[in-house]
Design a protein around this motif. Structure first.
Motif, PDB file in Angstrom:
ATOM      1  N   VAL A 174       0.755  -1.378   0.123  1.00  0.00           N
ATOM      2  CA  VAL A 174       0.039   0.054  -0.141  1.00  0.00           C
ATOM      3  C   VAL A 174       0.959   1.320   0.028  1.00  0.00           C
ATOM      4  N   ALA A 175       1.934   1.251   0.829  1.00  0.00           N
ATOM      5  CA  ALA A 175       2.746   2.491   0.951  1.00  0.00           C
ATOM      6  C   ALA A 175       3.444   2.564  -0.264  1.00  0.00           C
ATOM      7  N   VAL A 176       3.830   1.612  -1.215  1.00  0.00           N
ATOM      8  CA  VAL A 176       4.676   1.908  -2.524  1.00  0.00           C
ATOM      9  C   VAL A 176       3.755   1.905  -3.691  1.00  0.00           C
ATOM     10  N   PHE A 177       2.566   0.985  -3.879  1.00  0.00           N
ATOM     11  CA  PHE A 177       1.969   0.940  -5.049  1.00  0.00           C
ATOM     12  C   PHE A 177       0.537   1.624  -5.068  1.00  0.00           C
ATOM     13  N   ALA A 178       0.035   2.025  -3.821  1.00  0.00           N
ATOM     14  CA  ALA A 178      -1.186   2.421  -3.666  1.00  0.00           C
ATOM     15  C   ALA A 178      -1.315   3.840  -4.134  1.00  0.00           C
ATOM     16  N   ARG A 179      -2.744   4.354  -4.633  1.00  0.00           N
ATOM     17  CA  ARG A 179      -2.603   5.772  -5.269  1.00  0.00           C
ATOM     18  C   ARG A 179      -3.763   6.727  -4.546  1.00  0.00           C
ATOM     19  N   GLY A 180      -3.802   7.845  -4.568  1.00  0.00           N
ATOM     20  CA  GLY A 180      -4.456   8.794  -3.869  1.00  0.00           C
ATOM     21  C   GLY A 180      -4.795   8.538  -2.366  1.00  0.00           C
ATOM     22  N   PHE A 181      -5.980   8.410  -1.953  1.00  0.00           N
ATOM     23  CA  PHE A 181      -6.251   8.217  -0.607  1.00  0.00           C
ATOM     24  C   PHE A 181      -5.610   7.205  -0.042  1.00  0.00           C
ATOM     25  N   LEU A 182      -5.736   6.019  -0.630  1.00  0.00           N
ATOM     26  CA  LEU A 182      -5.437   4.614  -0.096  1.00  0.00           C
ATOM     27  C   LEU A 182      -3.990   4.728   0.396  1.00  0.00           C
ATOM     28  N   ARG A 183      -3.285   5.630  -0.182  1.00  0.00           N
ATOM     29  CA  ARG A 183      -1.574   5.492   0.037  1.00  0.00           C
ATOM     30  C   ARG A 183      -1.413   6.139   1.290  1.00  0.00           C
ATOM     31  N   LEU A 184      -2.415   6.753   2.008  1.00  0.00           N
ATOM     32  CA  LEU A 184      -2.233   7.524   3.463  1.00  0.00           C
ATOM     33  C   LEU A 184      -2.570   6.677   4.297  1.00  0.00           C
ATOM     34  N   VAL A 185      -3.118   5.438   4.232  1.00  0.00           N
ATOM     35  CA  VAL A 185      -3.212   4.457   5.142  1.00  0.00           C
ATOM     36  C   VAL A 185      -2.717   2.933   5.100  1.00  0.00           C
ATOM     37  N   PRO A 186      -1.456   3.190   5.132  1.00  0.00           N
ATOM     38  CA  PRO A 186      -0.466   1.646   4.847  1.00  0.00           C
ATOM     39  C   PRO A 186      -0.584   1.080   6.139  1.00  0.00           C
ATOM     40  N   ILE A 187      -0.587   1.682   7.316  1.00  0.00           N
ATOM     41  CA  ILE A 187      -0.566   0.804   8.608  1.00  0.00           C
ATOM     42  C   ILE A 187      -1.873   0.289   8.898  1.00  0.00           C
ATOM     43  N   LEU A 188      -3.271   1.112   8.448  1.00  0.00           N
ATOM     44  CA  LEU A 188      -4.443   0.703   8.717  1.00  0.00           C
ATOM     45  C   LEU A 188      -4.678  -0.539   8.019  1.00  0.00           C
ATOM     46  N   ALA A 189      -4.269  -0.524   6.718  1.00  0.00           N
ATOM     47  CA  ALA A 189      -4.346  -1.755   5.653  1.00  0.00           C
ATOM     48  C   ALA A 189      -3.641  -2.851   6.267  1.00  0.00           C
ATOM     49  N   GLY A 190      -2.206  -2.687   6.819  1.00  0.00           N
ATOM     50  CA  GLY A 190      -1.660  -3.828   7.154  1.00  0.00           C
ATOM     51  C   GLY A 190      -2.216  -4.478   8.162  1.00  0.00           C
ATOM     52  N   VAL A 191      -2.683  -3.829   9.092  1.00  0.00           N
ATOM     53  CA  VAL A 191      -3.203  -4.247  10.346  1.00  0.00           C
ATOM     54  C   VAL A 191      -4.518  -5.167  10.120  1.00  0.00           C
ATOM     55  N   ALA A 192      -5.513  -4.591   9.044  1.00  0.00           N
ATOM     56  CA  ALA A 192      -6.697  -5.153   8.624  1.00  0.00           C
ATOM     57  C   ALA A 192      -6.255  -6.466   7.988  1.00  0.00           C
ATOM     58  N   ALA A 193      -5.313  -6.432   7.093  1.00  0.00           N
ATOM     59  CA  ALA A 193      -4.979  -7.904   6.188  1.00  0.00           C
ATOM     60  C   ALA A 193      -4.468  -8.843   7.331  1.00  0.00           C
ATOM     61  N   GLY A 194      -3.630  -8.385   8.109  1.00  0.00           N
ATOM     62  CA  GLY A 194      -2.880  -9.077   9.048  1.00  0.00           C
ATOM     63  C   GLY A 194      -3.984  -9.675  10.089  1.00  0.00           C
ATOM     64  N   TYR A 195      -4.988  -9.072  10.491  1.00  0.00           N
ATOM     65  CA  TYR A 195      -6.275  -9.515  11.434  1.00  0.00           C
ATOM     66  C   TYR A 195      -6.830 -10.413  10.783  1.00  0.00           C
ATOM     67  N   VAL A 196      -7.108 -10.367   9.285  1.00  0.00           N
ATOM     68  CA  VAL A 196      -7.952 -11.149   8.471  1.00  0.00           C
ATOM     69  C   VAL A 196      -7.116 -12.613   8.501  1.00  0.00           C
ATOM     70  N   ALA A 197      -5.678 -12.576   8.264  1.00  0.00           N
ATOM     71  CA  ALA A 197      -4.976 -13.929   8.233  1.00  0.00           C
ATOM     72  C   ALA A 197      -4.922 -14.520   9.503  1.00  0.00           C
ATOM     73  N   ALA A 198      -4.702 -13.654  10.593  1.00  0.00           N
ATOM     74  CA  ALA A 198      -4.777 -14.354  12.159  1.00  0.00           C
ATOM     75  C   ALA A 198      -5.909 -14.973  12.391  1.00  0.00           C
ATOM     76  N   ALA A 199      -7.202 -14.280  11.919  1.00  0.00           N
ATOM     77  CA  ALA A 199      -8.486 -14.992  12.292  1.00  0.00           C
ATOM     78  C   ALA A 199      -8.512 -16.348  11.224  1.00  0.00           C
ATOM     79  N   ALA A 200      -7.995 -16.524  10.053  1.00  0.00           N
ATOM     80  CA  ALA A 200      -7.794 -17.636   9.334  1.00  0.00           C
ATOM     81  C   ALA A 200      -7.366 -18.711   9.982  1.00  0.00           C
ATOM     82  N   PHE A 201      -6.228 -18.344  10.589  1.00  0.00           N
ATOM     83  CA  PHE A 201      -5.392 -19.163  11.409  1.00  0.00           C
ATOM     84  C   PHE A 201      -5.836 -19.728  12.995  1.00  0.00           C
TER      85      PHE A 201
END
Length: 416
Positions: A174-201
């Protein structure tokens, strides 16, 4: 400097939407600090919300700035809580506001140049680097599913590493490839994706979220004041106080206003100090200006300080949502570890950027001595004990850097 008019007639509903967007941008970093240090995320939200309102009160609501949890204090908070306990740590963090008030008085009397004279980039740069590098081992241990000190395994290694990789990879993408508003929230995106992965495990415990009430008054922490903890914590404020100056100049460049002149840098520093004081008195982490918010203001071109008022109100409201606080506390350790690996390296890189941006000449022996001494003391973990009072980490590095800068002779003539 060019001046851009503020949208004074903007409808309230549009201000509220923009304020919610600002909180969304700041949210990931805001709650990450309490999650990493063991503090209550609700207190971080409440401290940021009320602190931002206090900042607006001190500055006449002229500056579009939102104050959130400061990364500079993560390592000192962890150490202080282990050494002196939660109450003494909160008292020490409240006293950190004194640094802001002193800076405010100096700027009011002598101008902003006085700050840079005593704390130039050669001092601030290595201190910021130590803030990041001092927690490198903690980040790696948590990414591997262990406690911060590596003493115990909390999550099986294979699952932990997989979850940390998802959180880390998403944040980077997200930090490197995202554009516009999404690029401002890399930490939030990482936590969300990690949380989903953790729930799957199967690593997420939802029972506390289900059991938590919708409305809950946060647990306030009464501060106590111990000299050892206070003296340990005070020097940590040097870096964020200096960073505050840069952030105020940066937001002024975006809006076309010189906020160092009106309302004045002394008022913005005092406002930041009031926010830090309030956060420490209730049990939250110190707050600071956020570059993410400056990025959001740049992107949306909404320069109205009223949107920061709405962001503060929403943060205060969320502090009283019990299920939301329980949800934040359910985030597994590997998710935090994956984010930290990038985050703390980024903090260290900011310190390096400070040195490079100022064109600090490390061929000059004076500069080389300051930078190298601070790095070795910080990474090596040197501690000075004075009859029960211990100085180490960022606090010791700050004192050493300032003293060396004052005591060593200025650059010799004939050198670049």
């Amino acid at each position: 400097m060019r001046e851009i008019p503020i949208q004074a007639a903007e409808p309230l509903w549009r201000q509220a939407v923009a304020g919610g967007q600002i909180l969304f941008v700041a949210f990931g970093a805001l709650v990450l600090v309490p999650l990493l240090t063991g503090l209550n995320p609700s207190m971080a939200l409440l401290g940021a919300g009320v602190g931002t309102l206090l900042f607006q009160l001190a500055t006449g609501r002229q500056v579009p700035i939102f104050l959130g949890s400061s990364f500079a204090f993560i390592a000192p908070i962890v150490y202080s809580m282990q050494t002196w306990g939660l109450s003494a740590t909160m008292g020490a963090l409240a006293c950190v506001s004194l640094v802001y008030f002193v800076f405010s008085g100096l700027v009011w009397k002598h101008g902003a140049q006085i700050v840079h004279r005593f704390m130039p980039p050669v001092v601030i740069g290595p201190i910021i680097m130590i803030i990041g590098l001092s927690l490198a081992a903690v980040a790696v241990n948590m990414a591997m599913g262990r406690t911060g000190d590596g003493a115990a395994e909390l999550v099986p290694y294979p699952s932990a590493l997989a979850v940390a990789t998802v959180a880390f990879g998403t944040t980077v993408a997200v930090a490197v490839f995202a554009r516009g508003f999404l690029r401002l929230v890399p930490i939030l995106a990482g936590v969300a994706a990690g949380y989903v992965a953790a729930a799957a495990f199967g690593l997420v415990d939802f029972s506390k979220v289900h059991a938590a009430p919708w409305f809950a008054v946060p647990d306030f922490v009464a501060p106590s004041f111990e000299w050892a903890a206070i003296l340990f914590m005070l020097p940590v404020a040097l870096a964020p106080a200096i960073e505050h100056v840069g952030d105020v100049v940066a937001i002024g460049g975006v809006t076309g206003k010189d906020y160092t002149d009106q309302p004045g840098l002394h008022r913005t520093l005092a406002g930041d100090g009031l926010g830090v004081l309030f956060a420490g008195l209730i049990g939250g982490p110190p707050i600071t200006t956020y570059s993410e918010v400056t990025g959001a203001v740049t992107l949306t071109k909404n320069y109205n300080p009223a949107i920061m008022t709405w962001a503060a109100i929403f943060a205060i409201a969320l502090a009283f949502v019990g299920k939301f606080n329980a949800f934040l506390q359910s985030i597994p350790v590997p998710v935090m570890g994956g984010i930290m690996m990038l985050l703390f390296g980024s903090v260290a890189s900011v310190g390096l950027k400070t040195l490079i941006g100022a064109r600090t000449d490390l061929d000059e022996p004076r500069n080389l001595v300051i930078v190298s001494t601070v790095l070795v003391i910080g990474i090596g973990g040197l501690a000075l004990n004075f009859d029960g009072l211990t100085l180490q980490g960022v606090s010791l590095c700050g004192i050493v850097a300032v003293l060396l800068n004052l005591l060593l002779p200025a650059q010799r003539s004939g050198r670049c």
